[in-house]
Design an enzyme around this catalytic site. Structure first.
Site, PDB file in Angstrom:
ATOM      1  N   GLU A 428       0.844  -1.186   0.000  1.00 36.48           N
ATOM      2  CA  GLU A 428       0.000   0.000   0.000  1.00 36.48           C
ATOM      3  C   GLU A 428       0.888   1.248   0.000  1.00 36.48           C
ATOM      4  O   GLU A 428       1.796   1.363   0.820  1.00 36.48           O
ATOM      5  CB  GLU A 428      -0.881  -0.029   1.249  1.00 36.48           C
ATOM      6  CG  GLU A 428      -1.620   1.247   1.491  1.00 36.48           C
ATOM      7  CD  GLU A 428      -1.903   1.479   2.975  1.00 36.48           C
ATOM      8  OE1 GLU A 428      -1.532   0.630   3.810  1.00 36.48           O
ATOM      9  OE2 GLU A 428      -2.476   2.528   3.283  1.00 36.48           O
ATOM     10  N   ASP A 505      -0.025  -1.256   6.390  1.00 32.60           N
ATOM     11  CA  ASP A 505       0.317  -0.749   7.716  1.00 32.60           C
ATOM     12  C   ASP A 505      -0.495  -1.458   8.790  1.00 32.60           C
ATOM     13  O   ASP A 505      -1.609  -1.901   8.547  1.00 32.60           O
ATOM     14  CB  ASP A 505       0.029   0.760   7.792  1.00 32.60           C
ATOM     15  CG  ASP A 505       1.056   1.551   6.996  1.00 32.60           C
ATOM     16  OD1 ASP A 505       2.167   1.020   6.817  1.00 32.60           O
ATOM     17  OD2 ASP A 505       0.736   2.658   6.565  1.00 32.60           O
ATOM     18  N   ASP A 507      -2.367  -0.535  11.003  1.00 26.07           N
ATOM     19  CA  ASP A 507      -3.325   0.391  11.601  1.00 26.07           C
ATOM     20  C   ASP A 507      -4.687   0.202  10.950  1.00 26.07           C
ATOM     21  O   ASP A 507      -4.889  -0.729  10.175  1.00 26.07           O
ATOM     22  CB  ASP A 507      -2.829   1.839  11.459  1.00 26.07           C
ATOM     23  CG  ASP A 507      -2.712   2.247   9.990  1.00 26.07           C
ATOM     24  OD1 ASP A 507      -3.153   1.470   9.111  1.00 26.07           O
ATOM     25  OD2 ASP A 507      -2.183   3.337   9.726  1.00 26.07           O
ATOM     26  N   ASP A 509      -6.329   1.891   8.634  1.00 26.00           N
ATOM     27  CA  ASP A 509      -6.372   1.948   7.177  1.00 26.00           C
ATOM     28  C   ASP A 509      -5.762   0.705   6.557  1.00 26.00           C
ATOM     29  O   ASP A 509      -6.269   0.181   5.567  1.00 26.00           O
ATOM     30  CB  ASP A 509      -5.627   3.189   6.670  1.00 26.00           C
ATOM     31  CG  ASP A 509      -6.462   4.446   6.854  1.00 26.00           C
ATOM     32  OD1 ASP A 509      -7.690   4.305   7.047  1.00 26.00           O
ATOM     33  OD2 ASP A 509      -5.890   5.544   6.815  1.00 26.00           O
TER      34      ASP A 509
END
Ligand code: TSJ
Length: 640
Positions: A428, A505, A507, A509
């Site tokens: 990403e 990541d 997290d 997102d």
């Protein structure tokens, strides 16, 4: 020979059996990850469900205890504690013998789907400790084990009585062994959804769930008197219905069949199969029997009603199921399974039974509700129309743009053409993609950066999906095409990489991106997942640098908490907010290097759940979406 001696000899053999379970736990429970861990609970609960199926138990209590153990209690007859022919209590034999055969678990409807039904002895072998309590005739019997070894002294081969009891039943408490399992914390969301599913499949059963662990305390009563009709209601949620929920049941070939289905106004098909209350992830003969007959029935109505003319081709099966959510549940006396994960029902008589019961019951309903048939045919017509126009789009994609991936410059391919050694990282963001391109071993690691959020394939029509640049570049890079409801152009033998690794990541997102990608694979390339080619990279969350000693990467908050306990304070802690913060060298050490990185193999259930979550994340309802993101934001691992 005295009874105790006899048992002594037997005991040695028994322990050798359980030792094998501890040596190769994966062979018995699939894996030693969280999935395998939760499986211990299901294994024990399934035993109590069998007692329910025998008609002698209506309540099961499942408690996640504060100390990390799990207690399962039922109000059945209680595991037999009387003397077994081998000279010990029957309970001992059940808990210490692999596949305890004979009278004790010779239940015609014993669950034995795929990994299931391996037996309580396997759970015993993989538990640091297990306590079995049986309530019977006013007495409470007890037997305790450590790692499968009995530690309770028998009295003339029988269990000691430790108290009085009211009613009858079985109480099992077990603590998974941290020597065996990577993590020993049960995942409450998986446990709850599995118990809920069990409640839907057993409408006369009540399952009381309680989590007593600090921080996640919760009590839920699962009782679903509407059975699989209620299941369909939950699956379809707030989607706009096209038909009522239609349900029927019957018996054929000695197999009990129950079906419920409903059409909703979505391009979607979800047909779930269960055999003896166990979910069949890979489907099987019950589903094919149902689908084949259903397609036949709808086409025949379409001709009778003049909607299909003589010259018209039939609707395909996928056309006919456009919009359908269905649950098929059968009780089979002798189920056989095949497939990659042994979850595909293989009995031909199940296809026959489904075909017969569906043919009879659906026609009976449709004859009385012809407007329902018409709405289903409308769904099929929509699907057929799209299918025809997409066939053209697809031909274009697969012929004209075959090698566009090289010229558009995004894919940094690897040098090797030996697919068995090659890996592709889907990364990403351009900055992380750039680092990854520098950091990788270009011999066998390819990098495909994708930008922003990819399209949600759950909601999009197929032409939008194929027009999406990110998705196109993935399909092109993998090299094996894709399959969707309208046909199958997927050829896994053309796959150019052994591992497809999602790198996002750690997290919210990142979890969202992973979920979208899994949904894409689940819908269009499910074989990639079935055949174990899809992984999620697990980048570290922290780097700790002690004043003296080795620096270390930590992959989740548990690891950090553990580190704090075992190390002197005063170390430097770096928190990685994203992959983009790592320099190429760090990225190689933590996420790319096969020697040091952590990967999570994606299982088909993960993808199935991701596909369900996608609806939550992308749906129009704002509230659940926000709740979901927050409740999962702390889970650093992408264990979606
Ligand atoms: F095995 C186990 F530990 F996993 C387990 C078994 C766990 C739990 C929570 C429950 C049970 C269990 C077993 N509940 N009820 C039974 N019943 C029997 O084993 C049983 C009792 C009586 C008779 C009979 O023919 O009289 C037959 C059976 C199979």
């Amino acid at each position: 020979m005295p009874a105790s001696n006899q048992y002594g000899a037997e005991n040695i053999k028994v322990l050798e059996g359980l030792e094998a379970v501890r040596t190769r736990p994966g062979m018995y429970i699939g894996s030693v990850s969280t999935r395998g861990l939760n499986h211990l609970i299901y294994e024990i609960v399934d035993n109590a469900v069998d007692e329910h199926l025998a008609g002698v138990c209506d309540t099961i209590d499942v408690t996640l205890e504060a100390d990390g153990s799990c207690t399962v209690e039922d109000n059945g007859r209680g595991i037999p504690v009387d003397m077994h022919e081998k000279g010990v209590s029957a309970e001992r034999i059940v808990m210490t013998t692999l596949h305890a055969g004979g009278k004790i678990d010779n239940n015609a409807y014993k669950t034995s789907g795929g990994l299931h039904g391996v037996g309580s002895s396997v759970v015993n072998a993989l538990s640091a400790r297990m306590t079995v309590r049986v309530k019977h005739d006013g007495e409470l019997f007890e037997d305790c084990y450590e790692r499968g070894n009995p530690i309770t002294k028998l009295e003339n081969g029988l269990l000691p009585v430790v108290g009085r009891s009211r009613g009858s039943g079985t109480i099992i408490n077990f603590l998974p062994d941290s020597e065996i399992f990577e993590k020993t914390r049960f995942k409450e969301d998986d446990v709850k959804s599995r118990l809920h599913e069990t409640a839907y499949l057993n409408p006369r059963l009540t399952i009381n769930y309680e989590d007593k662990r600090p921080g996640t305390e919760e009590k839920i009563c699962f009782h679903e008197p509407d059975g699989i009709v209620g299941f369909i209601r939950e699956l379809n949620g707030t989607n706009e219905p096209v038909t009522d929920i239609i349900s029927f049941s019957g018996e054929s070939e000695g197999i009990r069949v129950e079906v419920a289905f409903q059409y909703i106004n979505e391009f979607h098909e979800e047909v779930m199969g269960f055999c003896n209350n166990i979910y069949n992830a890979e489907g099987g003969t019950h589903l094919t029997g149902f689908k084949t007959m259903f397609t036949q029935v709808i086409n025949s109505y379409a001709r009778d009603l003049g909607i299909l003319k003589e010259k018209d081709a039939n609707f395909t099966g996928a056309d006919v199921r456009n919009g359908m959510t269905a649950v098929i549940s059968i009780q089979h006396p002798d189920p056989r399974f095949e497939g990659q994960t042994k979850t595909k029902l293989d009995n031909q008589d199940a296809a026959k039974a489904l075909s017969q019961v569906t043919g009879d019951e659906v026609v009976r309903y449709f004859d009385r509700n012809i407007e329902v048939v018409k709405s289903i045919i409308e769904c099929a017509e929509k699907s057929a129309k799209i299918r025809k126009s997409e066939q053209r789009a697809k031909t274009n994609l697969l012929t004209k743009q075959k090698f566009s991936f090289d010229s558009n410059g995004k894919l940094a391919n690897c040098e090797s053409r030996d697919a068995s050694k090659c890996e592709i990282f889907i990364v990403e963001g351009d900055s992380a993609g750039g680092s990854a391109k520098t950091a990788r071993n270009r011999q066998y690691q390819a990098i495909l950066p994708i930008r922003g959020k990819i399209l949600n394939v759950e909601k999009a029509s197929i032409d939008k999906v194929l027009a999406n640049a990110e998705i196109k570049s993935m399909i092109n890079a993998f090299g094996c095409g894709f399959s969707e409801g309208y046909g199958n152009d997927f050829d896994i033998s053309k796959l150019r990489y052994d591992k497809i690794i999602i790198m996002a990541d750690a997290d919210v997102d990142g979890a969202h991106i992973s979920t979208l990608l899994l949904t894409l694979f689940y819908r269009f390339m499910p074989d990639l997942i079935y055949q174990g080619h899809v992984y999620v990279a697990m980048p570290p969350l922290y780097k700790v640098m002690p004043k003296k000693g080795q620096e270390e990467y930590l992959y989740d908050d548990y690891a950090l908490a553990r580190y704090r306990k075992t190390h002197k304070p005063g170390f430097t802690l770096q928190r990685y907010k994203g992959l983009g913060e790592m320099d190429p060298e760090q990225l190689w050490e933590t996420t790319l290097d096969p020697e040091r990185r952590k990967l999570k193999l994606v299982q088909i259930e993960d993808a199935r759940m991701a596909s369900g979550m996608t609806e939550l994340l992308m749906g129009t309802e704002v509230l659940p979406r926000r709740e979901f993101i927050h409740s999962h934001a702390s889970e650093a691992e992408l264990d979606v």
